[in-house]
Design an enzyme around this catalytic site. Structure first.
Site, mmCIF file in Angstrom:
data_model
loop_
_atom_site.group_PDB
_atom_site.id
_atom_site.type_symbol
_atom_site.label_atom_id
_atom_site.label_comp_id
_atom_site.label_asym_id
_atom_site.label_seq_id
_atom_site.Cartn_x
_atom_site.Cartn_y
_atom_site.Cartn_z
ATOM 1 N N GLY A 240 -1.408 7.619 -11.366
ATOM 2 C CA GLY A 240 -1.602 8.305 -10.531
ATOM 3 C C GLY A 240 -3.026 8.813 -9.797
ATOM 4 O O GLY A 240 -3.424 9.446 -8.998
ATOM 5 N N GLU A 276 0.850 4.571 -15.813
ATOM 6 C CA GLU A 276 2.004 3.183 -15.056
ATOM 7 C C GLU A 276 1.230 3.358 -13.551
ATOM 8 O O GLU A 276 1.366 3.665 -12.962
ATOM 9 C CB GLU A 276 3.590 4.069 -14.794
ATOM 10 C CG GLU A 276 3.994 4.628 -16.402
ATOM 11 C CD GLU A 276 5.334 5.688 -16.000
ATOM 12 O OE1 GLU A 276 4.905 6.363 -15.205
ATOM 13 O OE2 GLU A 276 5.830 5.487 -16.665
ATOM 14 N N GLY A 278 0.124 2.301 -10.337
ATOM 15 C CA GLY A 278 -0.036 1.998 -8.938
ATOM 16 C C GLY A 278 -1.051 1.734 -7.860
ATOM 17 O O GLY A 278 -0.997 0.643 -7.557
ATOM 18 N N ARG A 279 -1.202 2.656 -6.807
ATOM 19 C CA ARG A 279 -2.215 3.065 -6.126
ATOM 20 C C ARG A 279 -3.392 2.115 -6.655
ATOM 21 O O ARG A 279 -4.062 1.115 -5.992
ATOM 22 C CB ARG A 279 -2.287 4.310 -5.556
ATOM 23 C CG ARG A 279 -2.940 3.934 -3.737
ATOM 24 C CD ARG A 279 -3.088 6.203 -3.714
ATOM 25 N NE ARG A 279 -2.045 6.350 -4.551
ATOM 26 C CZ ARG A 279 -1.172 6.694 -3.080
ATOM 27 N NH1 ARG A 279 -1.883 6.196 -1.984
ATOM 28 N NH2 ARG A 279 0.137 7.760 -2.727
ATOM 29 N N TYR A 319 1.945 11.633 5.594
ATOM 30 C CA TYR A 319 0.914 12.473 4.510
ATOM 31 C C TYR A 319 -0.788 13.134 5.191
ATOM 32 O O TYR A 319 -0.995 13.603 4.790
ATOM 33 C CB TYR A 319 0.577 12.179 3.742
ATOM 34 C CG TYR A 319 1.877 11.123 2.936
ATOM 35 C CD1 TYR A 319 2.359 11.764 2.031
ATOM 36 C CD2 TYR A 319 1.085 9.683 2.466
ATOM 37 C CE1 TYR A 319 3.910 11.079 1.332
ATOM 38 C CE2 TYR A 319 2.183 9.416 1.507
ATOM 39 C CZ TYR A 319 3.288 10.162 0.605
ATOM 40 O OH TYR A 319 5.112 9.301 0.681
ATOM 41 N N CYS A 344 8.279 5.519 19.634
ATOM 42 C CA CYS A 344 8.632 6.594 20.022
ATOM 43 C C CYS A 344 8.329 7.847 20.120
ATOM 44 O O CYS A 344 9.716 7.991 19.623
ATOM 45 C CB CYS A 344 10.192 6.272 21.429
ATOM 46 S SG CYS A 344 10.025 4.800 22.246
ATOM 47 N N GLU A 345 7.899 8.523 18.712
ATOM 48 C CA GLU A 345 7.248 9.284 18.216
ATOM 49 C C GLU A 345 5.907 10.036 18.614
ATOM 50 O O GLU A 345 5.269 8.388 18.316
ATOM 51 C CB GLU A 345 7.906 9.233 17.033
ATOM 52 C CG GLU A 345 8.792 8.722 16.530
ATOM 53 C CD GLU A 345 9.768 10.058 15.998
ATOM 54 O OE1 GLU A 345 9.647 10.776 15.654
ATOM 55 O OE2 GLU A 345 10.984 9.080 16.304
ATOM 56 N N TYR A 373 2.111 1.555 -0.987
ATOM 57 C CA TYR A 373 3.064 2.561 0.232
ATOM 58 C C TYR A 373 2.860 2.070 1.286
ATOM 59 O O TYR A 373 2.440 2.773 1.705
ATOM 60 C CB TYR A 373 2.032 4.262 -0.263
ATOM 61 C CG TYR A 373 2.997 4.392 -2.056
ATOM 62 C CD1 TYR A 373 3.827 4.063 -2.421
ATOM 63 C CD2 TYR A 373 1.529 4.725 -2.786
ATOM 64 C CE1 TYR A 373 3.760 4.210 -3.484
ATOM 65 C CE2 TYR A 373 1.405 4.679 -3.756
ATOM 66 C CZ TYR A 373 2.596 4.263 -4.598
ATOM 67 O OH TYR A 373 2.657 4.991 -6.054
HETATM 68 C C1 LIG Z 1 4.747 6.571 -8.710
HETATM 69 C C2 LIG Z 1 4.489 6.947 -9.623
HETATM 70 C C3 LIG Z 1 3.855 5.838 -10.681
HETATM 71 C C4 LIG Z 1 2.435 5.417 -9.699
HETATM 72 O O1 LIG Z 1 1.579 5.967 -9.345
HETATM 73 P P1 LIG Z 1 0.253 6.026 -8.542
HETATM 74 O O2 LIG Z 1 -0.109 7.160 -8.034
HETATM 75 O O3 LIG Z 1 0.674 4.805 -7.162
HETATM 76 O O4 LIG Z 1 -0.848 5.055 -10.062
HETATM 77 C C5 LIG Z 1 3.714 6.344 -11.584
HETATM 78 N N1 LIG Z 1 4.902 7.072 -12.868
HETATM 79 C C6 LIG Z 1 5.694 7.680 -12.011
HETATM 80 C C7 LIG Z 1 7.154 8.186 -13.294
HETATM 81 C C8 LIG Z 1 5.643 7.683 -11.089
HETATM 82 O O5 LIG Z 1 6.748 7.511 -9.984
#
Ligand SMILES: *Cc1c(COP(=O)(O)O)cnc(C)c1O
Length: 423
Positions: A240, A276, A278-279, A319, A344-345, A373
């Site tokens: 997150g 976890e 991601g981004r 978003y 076409c939007e 994403y």
């Molecule tokens: C999407 C997600 C993440 C990763 O979130 P980021 O904002 O990309 O770091 C981690 N854990 C869970 C359970 C998620 O759904």
């Protein structure tokens, strides 16, 4: 920090000029920098150096390309997956099953079976209903499911409503006050091994305070469970952490500040921590390169019509977020342009009235910070083939996903027998 910089007036990915890539693979295309991916993997690990033996599980949904997942696997990362497809990607990329966390609010019985068969290290359970279903699936398979309960801490992550997951009205997690009873129930049923707690309050979080509040709730629960005589081995703090998109906005907290906060809050927990991200790992390691089809003078504004559309990068549409847009070979001077795609939007708009360098038909632009994403949320809307993904590493590069052909696009459909020619 990233490795997309101008050299001799041309935007490069590491040592490779983006116009050279465009000539080779055509436009639009996604381009990822291996140096940036690796750097971020290490920066995040270093930020957590005060934490003993953390499990770093890359959130595959942010960018599931097999080369990207493999690069992180080689950096020692596990994987956080939310579907059987993502689990298969993680396994195919070489992530050891023990380092896979299976998350998600809607795991099917089939996915549970697949996860148990693969031997994933942890299944994050999001409801009482899911826990009992998982117990049944595990017992039928004659195995034990390693379980963490995902807590809904009822904390506002102060991010976009569509990616906030930690409020009580959101679909995610289990209310904190139900955790102790559910933990005890889980311990009593066969097929379940209660291991830990998990929390993830949303994405693109720009403020550490809500995260800290969520982690403290987790810590309180952990203490309550232990006081009740339960053994808690793990705590999964989710992902997150936000990244900078708009150079004009204050940067979100850096990984070091996050790591220091985590170390402070979790001191004395006595569990193995999991993360976890991601981004944070992939966001600014990727760009979407597009060509200006034409510059169109509307009644009220000038449009740069790109050959990339909302089907290739849906974040601005979904978003309303900012992506920096840079010319690959900037021309001198300034212009104000509204960047749109061919779909076409009216929502197919990347930026409105954006101040930029002048652009002409045929020019290349890079939509920055598109590594997370981006390609993973792409569709073939308007029957536009999925665009290629290219991984650059120093002076070398590889197409890590070729452009979808029209044959593949049309070949996926079937004509119903009664509609066949002459049928
Ligand atoms: C999407 C997600 C993440 C990763 O979130 P980021 O904002 O990309 O770091 C981690 N854990 C869970 C359970 C998620 O759904």
């Amino acid at each position: 920090m990233d490795h997309f910089l101008p050299r001799d007036g041309v935007l490069h990915a590491e040592e490779v000029p983006l116009d050279r890539l465009a000539e080779d693979v055509g436009t639009p295309f996604y381009c990822y920098s291996a140096a940036t991916l690796t750097r971020h993997a290490r920066v995040f690990r270093d930020a957590l150096s005060a934490i003993p033996d953390p499990l770093l599980a890359y959130a595959v949904k942010a960018n599931p390309n097999l080369s990207v997942v493999r690069l992180f696997a080689r950096e020692g990362y596990g994987a956080d997956v939310v579907s059987e497809g993502e689990m298969r990607r993680a396994l195919a990329a070489g992530v050891p099953p023990a380092r896979i966390i299976f998350s998600g609010v809607g795991k099917t019985a089939g996915e549970m079976r697949a996860a148990l068969e693969a031997g994933v290290g942890q299944i994050n359970v999001e409801s009482e209903e899911e826990l009992f279903e998982l117990a049944g699936v595990a017992a039928a398979a004659g195995v034990t499911a390693p379980v963490a309960l995902r807590v809904n801490p009822d904390v506002d992550a102060k991010t976009h409503a569509k990616i906030a997951t930690g409020r009580s009205e959101n679909k995610f997690g289990i209310p904190a006050d139900r955790i102790p009873a559910l933990w005890a129930a889980g311990e009593a049923i066969p097929g379940i091994a209660m291991r830990g707690l998990a929390v993830h309050i949303g994405s693109q979080i720009a403020d550490l305070a809500p995260m800290e509040a969520a982690f403290r709730r987790l810590g309180d629960l952990l203490e309550a469970l232990r006081a009740a005589g339960h053994a808690v081995a793990t705590a999964d703090l989710g992902g997150g952490l936000g990244i900078p998109y708009d150079p004009a906005c204050p940067a979100p907290p850096d990984p070091a500040a996050y790591g220091a906060m985590v170390a402070r809050v979790t001191a004395g927990w006595g569990v193995r921590l999991a993360f976890e991200p991601g981004r944070l790992l992939v966001g600014n390691a990727g760009v979407l390169v597009a060509r200006v089809i034409r510059v169109k003078r509307g009644a009220a504004r000038r449009f740069a019509v790109l050959d990339a559309g909302m089907n290739d990068l849906i974040r601005p549409t979904l978003y309303g977020v900012f992506h920096d847009i840079r010319a690959v070979r900037p021309r001198p001077g300034r212009a104000v342009l509204t960047f749109v795609g061919p779909v076409c939007e009216t929502g197919d708009t990347f930026a409105e009235d954006r101040e930029t360098t002048p652009l002409e038909a045929g020019d290349l632009v890079a939509l920055m910070t598109a590594g997370a994403y981006g390609a993973t949320m792409a569709s073939t809307y308007n029957s536009r083939p999925l665009v290629p993904e290219v991984l650059v590493d120093g002076g070398r590069w590889a197409v890590v996903r070729p452009r979808q052909t029209y044959g593949e696009l049309l070949g996926a459909d079937r004509i119903a027998p009664w509609l066949e020619e002459g049928g």
